[in-house]
Design a protein around this motif. Sequence first.
Motif, PDB file in Angstrom:
ATOM      1  N   VAL A 212      -8.246 -15.183 -35.074  1.00 52.97           N
ATOM      2  CA  VAL A 212      -7.040 -15.019 -35.675  1.00 52.97           C
ATOM      3  C   VAL A 212      -5.794 -15.443 -34.729  1.00 52.97           C
ATOM      4  O   VAL A 212      -6.250 -15.963 -33.556  1.00 52.97           O
ATOM      5  N   SER A 213      -4.726 -15.547 -35.139  1.00 54.63           N
ATOM      6  CA  SER A 213      -3.796 -16.044 -34.287  1.00 54.63           C
ATOM      7  C   SER A 213      -3.280 -14.885 -33.388  1.00 54.63           C
ATOM      8  O   SER A 213      -3.528 -13.675 -33.372  1.00 54.63           O
ATOM      9  N   VAL A 214      -2.450 -15.455 -32.290  1.00 56.59           N
ATOM     10  CA  VAL A 214      -2.053 -14.397 -30.987  1.00 56.59           C
ATOM     11  C   VAL A 214      -0.993 -13.354 -31.760  1.00 56.59           C
ATOM     12  O   VAL A 214      -0.987 -12.290 -31.513  1.00 56.59           O
ATOM     13  N   ASP A 215      -0.268 -14.013 -32.438  1.00 61.97           N
ATOM     14  CA  ASP A 215       0.825 -13.142 -33.146  1.00 61.97           C
ATOM     15  C   ASP A 215       0.138 -11.961 -34.059  1.00 61.97           C
ATOM     16  O   ASP A 215       0.636 -10.834 -34.035  1.00 61.97           O
ATOM     17  N   GLU A 216      -1.145 -12.173 -34.700  1.00 62.53           N
ATOM     18  CA  GLU A 216      -1.722 -11.217 -35.399  1.00 62.53           C
ATOM     19  C   GLU A 216      -2.158 -10.212 -34.742  1.00 62.53           C
ATOM     20  O   GLU A 216      -2.105  -9.032 -34.930  1.00 62.53           O
TER      21      GLU A 216
END
Length: 229
Positions: A212-216
């Motif tokens: 998943v993304s770092v933001d998530e």
Amino acid sequence: VIGLNTENSELNEGLVRFDIIFYVRMKDGLSQVIVNIEAQKAEPSAYDIINRAVFYVSRMISSQKGREFVNSNYNDIKRVYSIWVCMNLSQNCMNYIHFTQESVVGTYQWKGDIDLANIVLIGLAENLPEKEERYELHRLLGALLSAKLNVDEKFDIIGNEFDIPLESDIRKDVNDMCNLSQGIEDKAIAKIVMNMYKIGYTPNQIADAVGVSVDEVEAIIKKKEPAMA
């Protein structure tokens, strides 16, 4: 189709919880069979699935005494089917397990319904099978249960390939299944993220490992941290 109580408890036999169990009236309008459907996210590792299926069909037959037949009226026993759908197998498959009568000495054939107990095991591979006649059932079930297909892709297969009318109730059920699957997946990802974060992994490392993304990852951590404190 007439539903039955999914909990079955017999004296000295313990409690069984069926996923789904119901009567089905046959084409003649008179006779009925009893069908049980069980779903497994994978083939169980703690026990052999056939052993459990045999136990289920045995209980489905024995519990008929006093309800479907009384005293010694064993000819009134209804046929039972226990259907098991196992996901995430290495291949698409289907097996039918039932009684057979084999002559060991002589040729005499004993009277009786040897088709009373029936077990059907359906294995679904992780990836949806190609559109082939032998895989029609697997493709339909795989589409319905797939966590990879979105709602529109599922409707396309159900409606266009199988000519199933997409009434409002079917659309709602499929949407509910998709939402449930997504919710379960989101909870699993959140749990993995928090476990890795507590061990000491950085958001970047967690994002790479989980996919998943770092933001998530940071959003999950920020949401969970106060509750964990």
